[in-house]
Design an enzyme around this catalytic site. Sequence first.
Site, PDB file in Angstrom:
ATOM      1  N   SER A 203     -16.172  53.358  39.832  1.00  0.00           N
ATOM      2  CA  SER A 203     -15.425  51.734  40.468  1.00  0.00           C
ATOM      3  C   SER A 203     -16.866  51.745  41.972  1.00  0.00           C
ATOM      4  O   SER A 203     -17.160  53.073  42.844  1.00  0.00           O
ATOM      5  CB  SER A 203     -14.496  51.676  40.984  1.00  0.00           C
ATOM      6  OG  SER A 203     -13.771  52.877  41.191  1.00  0.00           O
ATOM      7  N   ARG A 204     -16.746  49.990  41.855  1.00  0.00           N
ATOM      8  CA  ARG A 204     -17.133  49.494  43.564  1.00  0.00           C
ATOM      9  C   ARG A 204     -15.705  50.475  44.190  1.00  0.00           C
ATOM     10  O   ARG A 204     -14.885  50.178  43.714  1.00  0.00           O
ATOM     11  CB  ARG A 204     -17.250  48.544  43.309  1.00  0.00           C
ATOM     12  CG  ARG A 204     -18.727  48.549  42.355  1.00  0.00           C
ATOM     13  CD  ARG A 204     -19.448  46.826  42.658  1.00  0.00           C
ATOM     14  NE  ARG A 204     -20.647  46.855  41.794  1.00  0.00           N
ATOM     15  CZ  ARG A 204     -21.781  47.244  42.097  1.00  0.00           C
ATOM     16  NH1 ARG A 204     -21.609  48.211  43.660  1.00  0.00           N
ATOM     17  NH2 ARG A 204     -22.719  46.947  41.639  1.00  0.00           N
ATOM     18  N   ALA A 205     -16.264  50.454  46.075  1.00  0.00           N
ATOM     19  CA  ALA A 205     -15.088  50.281  46.344  1.00  0.00           C
ATOM     20  C   ALA A 205     -14.661  48.845  46.794  1.00  0.00           C
ATOM     21  O   ALA A 205     -14.832  47.812  46.840  1.00  0.00           O
ATOM     22  CB  ALA A 205     -15.904  50.288  48.126  1.00  0.00           C
TER      23      ALA A 205
ATOM     24  N   THR B 287     -10.830  49.003  48.642  1.00  0.00           N
ATOM     25  CA  THR B 287     -10.253  48.924  49.849  1.00  0.00           C
ATOM     26  C   THR B 287     -10.288  49.869  50.749  1.00  0.00           C
ATOM     27  O   THR B 287     -10.463  50.301  51.975  1.00  0.00           O
ATOM     28  CB  THR B 287      -8.806  49.479  49.741  1.00  0.00           C
ATOM     29  OG1 THR B 287      -8.614  50.513  49.317  1.00  0.00           O
ATOM     30  CG2 THR B 287      -7.613  48.120  49.327  1.00  0.00           C
ATOM     31  N   SER B 288     -11.708  51.004  49.957  1.00  0.00           N
ATOM     32  CA  SER B 288     -11.602  51.631  50.811  1.00  0.00           C
ATOM     33  C   SER B 288     -13.961  51.210  51.391  1.00  0.00           C
ATOM     34  O   SER B 288     -13.788  50.584  50.722  1.00  0.00           O
ATOM     35  CB  SER B 288     -11.841  53.093  49.898  1.00  0.00           C
ATOM     36  OG  SER B 288     -13.572  53.122  48.710  1.00  0.00           O
TER      37      SER B 288
ATOM     38  N   ASP C 291       0.761  50.865  41.993  1.00  0.00           N
ATOM     39  CA  ASP C 291      -0.048  51.523  41.217  1.00  0.00           C
ATOM     40  C   ASP C 291       0.210  51.987  40.220  1.00  0.00           C
ATOM     41  O   ASP C 291       1.067  53.616  39.663  1.00  0.00           O
ATOM     42  CB  ASP C 291      -1.449  53.080  42.505  1.00  0.00           C
ATOM     43  CG  ASP C 291      -2.125  53.608  41.214  1.00  0.00           C
ATOM     44  OD1 ASP C 291      -2.806  53.010  40.033  1.00  0.00           O
ATOM     45  OD2 ASP C 291      -2.642  54.050  41.954  1.00  0.00           O
TER      46      ASP C 291
ATOM     47  N   SER D  12      -4.449  54.438  33.113  1.00  0.00           N
ATOM     48  CA  SER D  12      -5.628  53.812  33.645  1.00  0.00           C
ATOM     49  C   SER D  12      -6.996  54.896  33.783  1.00  0.00           C
ATOM     50  O   SER D  12      -8.209  54.378  33.567  1.00  0.00           O
ATOM     51  CB  SER D  12      -5.986  53.293  35.230  1.00  0.00           C
ATOM     52  OG  SER D  12      -6.902  52.713  35.794  1.00  0.00           O
TER      53      SER D  12
END
Lengths: 502, 502
Positions: free
Chosen positions: B189-191, B193-194, B251, B257
């Site tokens: 995945s892309r960031a 919140t990181s 989450d 997921s």
Amino acid sequence: MLHITAGGKRIAILGDETAASLGVHSGDRISVAHKQNTIVAIANIAKDIPENRIGFYEETSQILKLKDGDRVEAQLAQIPESLIHVRAKLKGQRLREKDITKIVQDVVERHLSEIEISAFLTALSIHGLSMGESEAMSRAMVETGKTLSFGEPPILDKHSIGGIPGDKTSILVVPIIAAAGMTIPKTSSRAVTSPAGTADRVETLCPVNLTIDEIRETVNKTNGCLVWGGSLELAPADDLFIQVEYPLGIDPLLLPSIMSKKKAIGATHVVIDIPTGAGAKIKTMTEAYLLASDFVDLGKRLGLTIQCALTFGEQPLGCAVGPALEAREALTALMGESPRDLYEKATSLAGLLFEMVGIESGKHKAESIIQSGRAEQKLREIIEAQGGNPDLKPEEIKVGDKTAIVAAGQSGRVLWINSESIAQIAREAGAPREKGAGVILKTKLGDIVKKDSSLFKIYAERGAKLESALELAKTLQPYVLSRKAEEQMILDQVPANVVLEK
Amino acid sequence: MLHITAGGKRIAILGDETAASLGVHSGDRISVAHKQNTIVAIANIAKDIPENRIGFYEETSQILKLKDGDRVEAQLAQIPESLIHVRAKLKGQRLREKDITKIVQDVVERHLSEIEISAFLTALSIHGLSMGESEAMSRAMVETGKTLSFGEPPILDKHSIGGIPGDKTSILVVPIIAAAGMTIPKTSSRAVTSPAGTADRVETLCPVNLTIDEIRETVNKTNGCLVWGGSLELAPADDLFIQVEYPLGIDPLLLPSIMSKKKAIGATHVVIDIPTGAGAKIKTMTEAYLLASDFVDLGKRLGLTIQCALTFGEQPLGCAVGPALEAREALTALMGESPRDLYEKATSLAGLLFEMVGIESGKHKAESIIQSGRAEQKLREIIEAQGGNPDLKPEEIKVGDKTAIVAAGQSGRVLWINSESIAQIAREAGAPREKGAGVILKTKLGDIVKKDSSLFKIYAERGAKLESALELAKTLQPYVLSRKAEEQMILDQVPANVVLEK
């Protein structure tokens, strides 16, 4: 600029690239500035918005005084404090008064998204509210809306938590109280899922969509009113919460919702009707007592004197269900001819209100006000003050002219009437939109019926609606009859027609 | 017709009067027909839509093949079955597999509103999911999306539940495994919140936005890939759920997921990295063991062999934080020069994967693959297959040229590094959007530092960003130093640099 409104929601629509270059994720807040105006909006990210352009709904454009093509400055804004409190509630934490105030403010100012409000209400529904949280919620809901004041207390009010079709008690209670010289500024709602709300009923007698000034005038003139509360902006947060609760079928703010409306209208003494029974919202006496004690406690915290009445909720109240049919029944009742249960309930509730403000033998007083014709006279004064015809005859209230009888398939005693099914049939017939539509019950619990005699009559304004209501009646079969008229053992367990407890 | 999209949402906008005449409340479903096409849309009620007109977003117009001014038939539709199951979950009821399937289908087909999805996820977050519900959710999420298949098992994969800045382990593990002749089709995945997701890191080495055909080709050629999973429509329900979870900070679907994505890519053996520590998502070993056992159980139910690694999560991994800085560190590591913790973690995780498919001394094998240069060679093959330059030198990976050192205010030993603060500083410097931005840690836990020596260095592409990152660093103070280098009692309690447990 999108030339449509978003129901007050502050939403900014960004393309992928614009969002990415601002570091904005869908659901994030962005702060948008145009000249000296700044607002915070929730970012929605869409695919076909050109880069470096932002779409706004009408409301937001107006606040920012934007014209098409204007340049704005946008940047990622901080997460609002209220959302931190919402997240804490999701984790089951108890909120402080100021946290709740912040949330309610941000709901009213549209700083929280539907996703966030929904999560908050769901968490409240699952975790429940402490009495302190209910108090804070009620206060915040009052503070973020308009309030009314009608001079010297006591200001009386009456509210039903609802769920019983045909409950037109308010149309009797308000004139009884007002005829005794007490102030009772009654606001009511329209039906959402029921066949009629009190505002829908009264609307067949006179206008109910009054301004705050008109309400003040009506109450000054007559001591009472019977108006729609929906557009008065009393506790507007409540209306916003209800919009989100509705599709979810949850009602976590039952107490604060009612209490904030009463507080906002300036009431000091309120009787709360809690219809109780397997066919009602509240199924058992235990539940009803718990709820009643919460109402009383919360009332104390808010400076309101509350009395709860646990009422028999196993069947529709009176015989009529549907706006016009009910209004006609209520007017007839005040003219001296009432179904026994409606008369009992109305005089009992009015009697409780009298006793709450120190008048002895309240029920007796309420009965004598009806019997003397003073309640009827007062209702006519209110109708006139709200802009209706004070000389209205019951038969002039227009009801549907397409009718059909549903008859008993056997002889027997009426053991059970499914209120929910009666409500659905009335809605299928056209209520509440078609005000003349509805149902008249020809028999009630405990009545003995012969095969082929009428159980209930359906009224509709249009033939097609009548047919589909009849069809639904056949499917739902809302009446249960004993096989023989002699079989009374189940009925023996039902309490007297109206059970009232303090 | 509104010429904008609503992100796939099927929404119909009605004026008050139109809604009232249809008996439609905001949030209700209406069924809309135009010629032979029919869809169900969620009603939004607005004030300024003329009577008897309905507004549609682009998606809905396309499905109905509408042109401006076309006539449509609209009526109140039934409440969808999935919403009944959502409401049951709000009441804490356990859902059956088919109920969950219905919900996930309706999420993907946009039949549930954001309000409803939010309530559902909130209820899941509060009540938790049974293992049966997690299984049903995983299966439904796989079934409603695309799936991939890479021929004969075993198909290996690696996933971290995340939360540790600088975790570029996948860029080492994938080539190690692929170099040993095993298949490892890694999507990342892309960031959100990181400061960097693996897709962001790899993107500084080669393209990551591959089509399914290009992925197949890359894996056929090299045994592995390092691609962005976001646009592949593997378990698309997951992406829709994440959009709603994001503003709420919840989450609840962590397990389904991850497992649905692994199942959809066709993995058979997966190692799950659970970084554990006070500064990580999972704070304690107890929590980590519970989560690990859930992963293993759920894997069994889905036919996946799962091994969890509980890893030391008290500080950023390696020294580099930020897309380009991390890619450079990963490439350098495979070329023989690695921070110890990164090397340990990568070879341990790769080793676990080897042992899962029957290869003994897995960690030793992984180490020898790095040391022989075969892992570096394999990474270069993957870079080439994905469309990058296989001869890329670490120093050619462009990093920010605006830099600043944050120095120690005193001498002492590094007792604590706040990972979250390091991540925030890297983001403030521009990561992940500005790929050269980030932080290089010059010291790590346990290191002895002198007053005025470097703690970490900030990289930015723009001077303004560098300054605000520096400002933030001063506020956050991410390092805690002991007063004297001799004070070691707290450090004694920290385990060795990497703790791996099965």
